[in-house]
Structures are given as structure tokens and as C-alpha cells.
Design a protein around this motif. Sequence first.
Motif, PDB file in Angstrom:
ATOM      1  N   CYS A   1      -3.522  -5.222  -1.977  1.00 46.30           N
ATOM      2  CA  CYS A   1      -3.937  -6.336  -1.117  1.00 46.30           C
ATOM      3  C   CYS A   1      -2.768  -7.189  -0.634  1.00 46.30           C
ATOM      4  N   SER A   2      -1.560  -6.877  -1.090  1.00 48.34           N
ATOM      5  CA  SER A   2      -0.397  -7.655  -0.673  1.00 48.34           C
ATOM      6  C   SER A   2      -0.088  -7.397   0.803  1.00 48.34           C
ATOM      7  N   GLU A   3       0.764  -8.227   1.358  1.00 49.52           N
ATOM      8  CA  GLU A   3       1.183  -8.043   2.749  1.00 49.52           C
ATOM      9  C   GLU A   3       1.809  -6.665   2.938  1.00 49.52           C
ATOM     10  N   LEU A   4       2.602  -6.240   1.969  1.00 46.42           N
ATOM     11  CA  LEU A   4       3.242  -4.933   2.048  1.00 46.42           C
ATOM     12  C   LEU A   4       2.210  -3.809   2.003  1.00 46.42           C
TER      13      LEU A   4
ATOM     14  N   GLU B   1      -0.912  -4.051   2.968  1.00 46.86           N
ATOM     15  CA  GLU B   1      -1.604  -4.107   4.270  1.00 46.86           C
ATOM     16  C   GLU B   1      -0.766  -3.436   5.360  1.00 46.86           C
ATOM     17  N   GLN B   2       0.537  -3.702   5.367  1.00 47.13           N
ATOM     18  CA  GLN B   2       1.423  -3.092   6.365  1.00 47.13           C
ATOM     19  C   GLN B   2       1.454  -1.576   6.201  1.00 47.13           C
TER      20      GLN B   2
ATOM     21  N   TYR C   1      -1.706  -0.146   7.611  1.00 50.73           N
ATOM     22  CA  TYR C   1      -1.697  -0.311   9.066  1.00 50.73           C
ATOM     23  C   TYR C   1      -0.827   0.767   9.725  1.00 50.73           C
TER      24      TYR C   1
END
Length: 151
Positions: free
Chosen positions: A25-28, A30-31, A34
Amino acid sequence: MTMFATSETVQIIDDAENLAHMIICSELGEQYRYFYHILKNDREAQQVISEFVKAKDQFEDVQRFGKYHPDYAKIRKEMRDRKLVLDMNENITNFKKVERALQKLLDEVSVIIAHEVSTFIKVPTGNPFFEQSCSSGGGCATGGSCGCKTR
């Protein structure tokens, strides 16, 4: 040694799952998802990857014979050309960049967990930055005689 499920081991497993969920769930995380989605849906990038894999497989076949294979130079050049096209594709590059960052995070977490248990635990990160160096040449299993910090 047989390991029995105790409340402590169940809690450790729950904590590990929570840590994994935090990374996902971290930004990393998510990236990563994506750019993975973009890459998988990019027909041009998939074609570039497929052509590179074919060229790489051909090169591995002729590499056994090295420069003595009659098509060695031609196939090696073809593989390098395909690799250049692969490296120039923006979606592939973006994905590889975030994939390396996520791998670095996972390596760091693994090293931290292992070294909290014992500095003698070896974590196969594949990254020399995380490898403990020891000037005695005896590795870190020398009981600290090399100057390594021991627990």
C-alpha cells in the motif's frame, strides 16, 4: 526441530503480513502496480521485450561456441541492438526503475529483520552494498575477531 504453532508464532506471521500489506500500500507499491499495468498493456513494449528475449536466446545458443560460431558477431550485434531498443522504451524504463526501487526496499527490510535477530545471518540480497565486509577474510562468522559488531 519441529515448530509448533504458538500464539507467538501466529503473531509474528500476522506482523509479517501487516508489513507486506504496508509495503504493497506504500507509494512505491502503488507506483509498481501502476507501471506494471501500463507495461503489460503496451503492445509496442511487449513486442520489444519479445524481440529482445528471442535475440538473447539466440545469443545464448551461439555463445557456447563463442567467436568460433559463424554467426556469433551478427547475433551478438542483433542482441545488443534489441537491448538498446528495450532500454529506450519509456514504459519499460519507468517500470524497471520502480522495480529496482522496490527491490532495494525489500532488501533493506530483509537485512534489518535478519540483523535484529543476529548479525551472523546472511541475507541473499544480490546487492554488494548490503554484503558485510570483513577484513580478516574469515567472514562474519569469526565471532567478532575481525572487528565486526556482534550481538
